[in-house]
Design a protein around this motif. Structure first.
Motif, short mmCIF file in Angstrom:
data_model
loop_
_atom_site.label_atom_id
_atom_site.label_comp_id
_atom_site.label_asym_id
_atom_site.label_seq_id
_atom_site.Cartn_x
_atom_site.Cartn_y
_atom_site.Cartn_z
N HIS A 143 0.84 -1.20 0.00
CA HIS A 143 0.00 0.00 0.00
C HIS A 143 0.88 1.25 0.00
O HIS A 143 0.68 2.17 -0.80
CB HIS A 143 -0.93 -0.02 1.23
CG HIS A 143 -1.72 1.22 1.41
ND1 HIS A 143 -2.94 1.42 0.82
CD2 HIS A 143 -1.47 2.34 2.15
CE1 HIS A 143 -3.42 2.61 1.16
NE2 HIS A 143 -2.53 3.19 1.97
N GLU A 144 1.86 1.29 0.90
CA GLU A 144 2.72 2.46 1.00
C GLU A 144 3.60 2.59 -0.24
O GLU A 144 3.87 3.70 -0.71
CB GLU A 144 3.56 2.41 2.28
CG GLU A 144 2.73 2.44 3.56
CD GLU A 144 1.81 3.65 3.71
OE1 GLU A 144 2.08 4.71 3.11
OE2 GLU A 144 0.81 3.53 4.45
N GLU A 145 4.03 1.47 -0.82
CA GLU A 145 4.81 1.54 -2.05
C GLU A 145 3.97 2.16 -3.18
O GLU A 145 4.48 2.93 -3.99
CB GLU A 145 5.31 0.17 -2.49
CG GLU A 145 6.20 0.29 -3.72
CD GLU A 145 6.47 -1.01 -4.44
OE1 GLU A 145 7.34 -0.98 -5.34
OE2 GLU A 145 5.82 -2.03 -4.16
N ARG A 146 2.69 1.83 -3.21
CA ARG A 146 1.83 2.42 -4.25
C ARG A 146 1.79 3.94 -4.09
O ARG A 146 1.78 4.67 -5.09
CB ARG A 146 0.43 1.83 -4.18
CG ARG A 146 0.38 0.38 -4.62
CD ARG A 146 -1.02 -0.20 -4.53
NE ARG A 146 -0.97 -1.66 -4.65
CZ ARG A 146 -1.35 -2.50 -3.70
NH1 ARG A 146 -1.86 -2.05 -2.56
NH2 ARG A 146 -1.24 -3.80 -3.88
N HIS A 147 1.79 4.42 -2.85
CA HIS A 147 1.87 5.87 -2.65
C HIS A 147 3.19 6.42 -3.19
O HIS A 147 3.22 7.51 -3.78
CB HIS A 147 1.72 6.24 -1.17
CG HIS A 147 0.32 6.13 -0.65
ND1 HIS A 147 -0.77 6.67 -1.29
CD2 HIS A 147 -0.16 5.54 0.48
CE1 HIS A 147 -1.87 6.41 -0.58
NE2 HIS A 147 -1.52 5.72 0.49
N SER A 148 4.29 5.69 -3.02
CA SER A 148 5.57 6.17 -3.55
C SER A 148 5.53 6.25 -5.08
O SER A 148 6.12 7.16 -5.67
CB SER A 148 6.73 5.30 -3.06
OG SER A 148 6.75 4.03 -3.65
N TRP A 149 4.79 5.34 -5.71
CA TRP A 149 4.60 5.43 -7.16
C TRP A 149 3.78 6.66 -7.53
O TRP A 149 4.00 7.28 -8.58
CB TRP A 149 3.93 4.16 -7.70
CG TRP A 149 4.89 3.04 -7.92
CD1 TRP A 149 5.00 1.90 -7.19
CD2 TRP A 149 5.87 2.96 -8.95
NE1 TRP A 149 6.00 1.12 -7.70
CE2 TRP A 149 6.55 1.74 -8.78
CE3 TRP A 149 6.24 3.81 -10.00
CZ2 TRP A 149 7.59 1.36 -9.62
CZ3 TRP A 149 7.28 3.40 -10.84
CH2 TRP A 149 7.94 2.19 -10.64
N GLN A 150 2.82 7.02 -6.69
CA GLN A 150 2.02 8.22 -6.96
C GLN A 150 2.91 9.46 -6.96
O GLN A 150 2.75 10.35 -7.81
CB GLN A 150 0.89 8.33 -5.94
CG GLN A 150 -0.15 7.22 -6.10
CD GLN A 150 -1.10 7.12 -4.92
OE1 GLN A 150 -0.97 7.79 -3.91
NE2 GLN A 150 -2.08 6.22 -5.06
N TYR A 151 3.85 9.54 -6.01
CA TYR A 151 4.80 10.66 -6.02
C TYR A 151 5.60 10.67 -7.32
O TYR A 151 5.81 11.72 -7.92
CB TYR A 151 5.77 10.57 -4.83
CG TYR A 151 5.19 11.09 -3.54
CD1 TYR A 151 5.27 12.45 -3.21
CD2 TYR A 151 4.55 10.24 -2.65
CE1 TYR A 151 4.74 12.93 -2.03
CE2 TYR A 151 4.02 10.72 -1.47
CZ TYR A 151 4.11 12.07 -1.17
OH TYR A 151 3.58 12.55 0.00
N PHE A 152 6.06 9.49 -7.74
CA PHE A 152 6.83 9.39 -8.97
C PHE A 152 6.00 9.89 -10.16
O PHE A 152 6.48 10.71 -10.96
CB PHE A 152 7.25 7.93 -9.19
CG PHE A 152 8.01 7.70 -10.46
CD1 PHE A 152 9.35 8.01 -10.56
CD2 PHE A 152 7.38 7.16 -11.57
CE1 PHE A 152 10.06 7.79 -11.73
CE2 PHE A 152 8.06 6.93 -12.74
CZ PHE A 152 9.41 7.25 -12.84
N CYS A 153 4.77 9.42 -10.28
CA CYS A 153 3.92 9.77 -11.42
C CYS A 153 3.50 11.24 -11.42
O CYS A 153 3.28 11.82 -12.49
CB CYS A 153 2.68 8.88 -11.45
SG CYS A 153 3.07 7.16 -11.84
N LEU A 154 3.40 11.84 -10.23
CA LEU A 154 3.00 13.25 -10.14
C LEU A 154 4.20 14.18 -10.03
O LEU A 154 4.05 15.35 -9.67
CB LEU A 154 2.05 13.45 -8.96
CG LEU A 154 0.69 12.79 -9.14
CD1 LEU A 154 -0.11 12.82 -7.86
CD2 LEU A 154 -0.08 13.46 -10.27
N LEU A 155 5.38 13.67 -10.33
CA LEU A 155 6.63 14.44 -10.34
C LEU A 155 6.97 15.02 -8.97
O LEU A 155 7.49 16.12 -8.85
CB LEU A 155 6.57 15.54 -11.41
CG LEU A 155 6.26 15.05 -12.82
CD1 LEU A 155 6.17 16.20 -13.78
CD2 LEU A 155 7.28 14.01 -13.28
N GLY A 156 6.62 14.29 -7.93
CA GLY A 156 7.07 14.65 -6.59
C GLY A 156 6.06 15.38 -5.74
O GLY A 156 4.93 14.93 -5.54
#
Length: 158
Positions: free
Chosen positions: A78-91
């Motif tokens: 779950h938390e890793e998916r949030h880290s992907w969200q940061y990646f996709c939204l450019l931080g």
């Protein structure tokens, strides 16, 4: 770590979100250790905000709990998916967008996660959330007013 997890790790350093996570961990006097899947765990976080069992900034997962809290593989995913969200939204644009998601979800359900698209995409169930049904906004406001009225007041409270 997979190749894509390496890409995310580097990308979240470049977009400064992981560095921001380390700064927040330092402010919260958390102990940072290396976790799986390109994540860092910052445990023993001592600031009372946000109110959550764990929260992620970049590739840094912060928690007031000990590192054993992350023994649950579904929570880590779950938390890793949030880290992907940061990646996709450019931080860091993730942060204000997440707050908008919290507000919309709260207005619709009285719960900050149930209709928050970021929590839904990360899997509500994996994050330990219970999905609440959509309700009239008037009910949400009445619940909030009731909760405020029932809060204990301090010695100098109104």
């Amino acid at each position: 770590m997979t190749g894509w997890q390496w890409v995310k790790l580097v990308g979240n350093f470049v977009n400064l979100s992981t560095l921001a996570g380390f700064v927040v961990a330092k402010i919260g006097r958390a102990r940072v250790t290396r976790g799986p899947r390109g994540l860092f765990f910052a445990n023993g976080y001592r600031v009372g905000f946000p109110v959550a069992g764990a929260f992620t900034i970049g590739n840094v997962v912060l928690s007031k709990h000990e590192v054993s809290y992350f023994a649950d593989e579904l929570l880590v995913k779950h938390e890793e998916r949030h880290s992907w969200q940061y990646f996709c939204l450019l931080g860091l644009p993730m942060l204000p967008l997440y707050v908008v998601g919290v507000v919309v979800s709260w207005l619709l359900t009285g719960d900050p996660a149930s209709r928050n698209p970021f929590e839904r995409m990360a899997s509500l169930k994996d994050g330990g959330y219970v999905e609440r049904p959509v309700q009239p906004i008037g009910r949400t406001v009445a619940q909030a007013v009731s909760a405020l009225r029932s809060r204990p007041r301090g010695p100098s409270g109104p």
